[in-house]
Design an enzyme around this catalytic site. Structure first.
Site, mmCIF file in Angstrom:
data_model
loop_
_atom_site.group_PDB
_atom_site.id
_atom_site.type_symbol
_atom_site.label_atom_id
_atom_site.label_comp_id
_atom_site.label_asym_id
_atom_site.label_seq_id
_atom_site.Cartn_x
_atom_site.Cartn_y
_atom_site.Cartn_z
ATOM 1 N N ARG A 177 0.873 -1.178 0.000
ATOM 2 C CA ARG A 177 0.000 0.000 0.000
ATOM 3 C C ARG A 177 0.907 1.223 0.000
ATOM 4 N NH1 ARG A 177 0.729 1.329 5.362
ATOM 5 N NH2 ARG A 177 0.503 -0.338 6.915
ATOM 6 N N HIS A 217 -1.537 3.086 6.977
ATOM 7 C CA HIS A 217 -2.521 2.050 7.263
ATOM 8 C C HIS A 217 -3.934 2.619 7.132
ATOM 9 C CE1 HIS A 217 -4.718 -1.173 9.071
ATOM 10 N NE2 HIS A 217 -5.156 -0.369 10.010
ATOM 11 N N TYR A 244 6.985 4.012 10.901
ATOM 12 C CA TYR A 244 7.560 2.663 10.890
ATOM 13 C C TYR A 244 8.180 2.279 9.550
ATOM 14 C CZ TYR A 244 2.913 2.269 8.902
ATOM 15 O OH TYR A 244 1.808 2.493 8.146
HETATM 16 C C1 LIG Z 1 -9.862 -9.131 15.216
HETATM 17 C C2 LIG Z 1 -9.205 -7.800 15.078
HETATM 18 N N1 LIG Z 1 -8.040 -7.561 15.729
HETATM 19 C C3 LIG Z 1 -7.441 -6.353 15.599
HETATM 20 C C4 LIG Z 1 -8.012 -5.364 14.851
HETATM 21 C C5 LIG Z 1 -7.318 -4.009 14.697
HETATM 22 N N2 LIG Z 1 -6.745 -3.930 13.347
HETATM 23 C C6 LIG Z 1 -7.334 -3.256 12.363
HETATM 24 S S1 LIG Z 1 -6.487 -3.375 10.911
HETATM 25 C C7 LIG Z 1 -5.297 -4.315 11.633
HETATM 26 C C8 LIG Z 1 -4.102 -4.806 10.834
HETATM 27 C C9 LIG Z 1 -4.495 -5.657 9.719
HETATM 28 O O1 LIG Z 1 -3.370 -6.000 8.978
HETATM 29 P P1 LIG Z 1 -3.526 -6.836 7.674
HETATM 30 O O2 LIG Z 1 -4.438 -7.986 7.885
HETATM 31 O O3 LIG Z 1 -2.160 -7.140 7.199
HETATM 32 O O4 LIG Z 1 -4.285 -5.849 6.667
HETATM 33 P P2 LIG Z 1 -3.762 -4.540 5.953
HETATM 34 O O5 LIG Z 1 -4.213 -3.387 6.828
HETATM 35 O O6 LIG Z 1 -2.296 -4.651 5.835
HETATM 36 O O7 LIG Z 1 -4.438 -4.490 4.627
HETATM 37 C C10 LIG Z 1 -5.571 -4.552 12.973
HETATM 38 C C11 LIG Z 1 -4.722 -5.346 13.872
HETATM 39 C C12 LIG Z 1 -9.234 -5.637 14.204
HETATM 40 N N3 LIG Z 1 -9.842 -4.729 13.444
HETATM 41 N N4 LIG Z 1 -9.805 -6.861 14.310
#
Ligand SMILES: Cc1ncc(C[n+]2csc(CCOP(=O)(O)OP(=O)(O)O)c2C)c(N)n1
Length: 309
Positions: free
Chosen positions: A229, A233, A241
């Protein structure tokens, strides 16, 4: 696929702009940079197939045929939006298009896709479920439980991990000891495939093969598309980071420019045709913004309608 990628990019650019102006409430997670995954994957599906999506879901929904007007209205929290303004950016669904929902719960789409595939299997209707998720989600229990169940029952599902290498601010290396998430497929006795997620043709071909396997009773496949991306985030993330140089390197590998150059060389596209596509998309986006801005907010008394939990 070129038009789809461009439509996603321009939609996301507009959303980023509108969010900065304070017009979109809640969170926005931009999909800019990852367009080849959604466009390549959905091009390999039939309109009746299902997808499940994530918190970074606008690209998936557009690639599966989501209407920009209803999407934009939902982002604005308006009554004319896909979920009557109650879902927002992270919770858009359109069951008629097979879009079983974007999801703010990381990894939640995995068991939902497995369930949809179980329904296809029981009804023998030939529909495949494609599940988008990211690297962070692959560390959750839902990933292991969902894939295990799908593999023992040989369900028609494709698990597509968009590995953009960060879970919020945590780099992949700090969250797992393996380099390729696709390696986890062997634990469930299914194929694991790594593709360049910035190459739309490579994504299309890998997903097409996995869909063929799923539809013919061969069971699930785990595909890992390596991508990045370009933005934080979420909108507003200061990104302490990672370095600006890292992002610049990825911009040089832009999936849209790369495909555009290929199509220009092949003579499929020319500058005039590109302008035509750009103009068409600009018009669609202007109309979507106008529709969202002119739509009413839901009434307070509608707050508990269509809410099941
Ligand atoms: C079950 C759960 N745990 C934690 C979160 C908080 N959270 C939101 S996005 C995220 C990271 C997700 O990373 P990834 O799956 O790699 O997706 P990306 O944002 O990189 O597309 C987290 C931990 C959440 N929304 N749901």
């Amino acid at each position: 696929m070129y038009t789809t990628m461009l439509r996603i990019r321009r939609f996301e650019e507009k959303v980023v702009e509108l969010f900065a102006q304070g017009k979109i409430p809640g969170f926005v997670h931009s999909y800019i940079g990852e367009e080849a995954v959604a466009a390549g994957a959905c091009a390999a599906l039939e309109p009746t197939d299902y997808i499940t999506s994530t918190h970074r879901g606008h690209g998936h929904l557009i690639a599966k045929g989501g209407d920009l007007k209803y999407m934009m209205a939902e982002l604005y929290g308006k009554k004319t939006g896909y979920c009557k303004g109650k879902g927002g950016s992270m919770h858009i669904a359109d069951v008629d298009l097979g879009i079983l929902g974007a999801n703010g719960i990381v990894g939640a789409g995995i068991p939902i896709a497995t369930g949809a595939a179980l329904s296809s299997y029981l009804q023998k209707n030939g529909r495949v479920a494609l599940c988008f998720f990211s690297d962070g989600a692959s560390n959750r229990g839902t990933f292991h439980e969902g894939i295990n169940m799908a593999s023992i029952w040989k369900l028609p599902v494709v698990f597509l991990c968009e590995n953009n290498m960060y879970g919020i601010s945590m780099p992949q290396k700090r969250g797992m000891a393996i380099e390729d998430i696709a390696d986890r497929a062997s634990a469930y006795g299914i194929p694991g495939v790594v593709v360049d997620g910035n190459d739309v043709i490579a994504v299309y071909e890998a997903v097409k093969e996995a869909v063929k396997r799923a539809r013919s009773g061969g069971g699930p496949t785990l595909i890992e598309a390596k991508t990045a991306r370009w933005r934080g985030h979420f909108e507003g993330d200061p990104q302490i980071y990672r370095t600006p140089e890292e992002i610049e390197e990825w911009k040089k590998k832009c999936p849209i420019k790369r495909f555009e150059e290929k199509l220009l060389k092949m003579g499929v596209l020319n500058e005039e045709k590109i302008k035509e596509i750009e103009d068409m998309i600009a018009k669609e986006i202007d109309e979507a913004v106008k529709f969202a801005e002119e739509s009413p907010y839901p009434e307070p008394e509608e707050a508990l309608e269509d809410v099941y939990a």
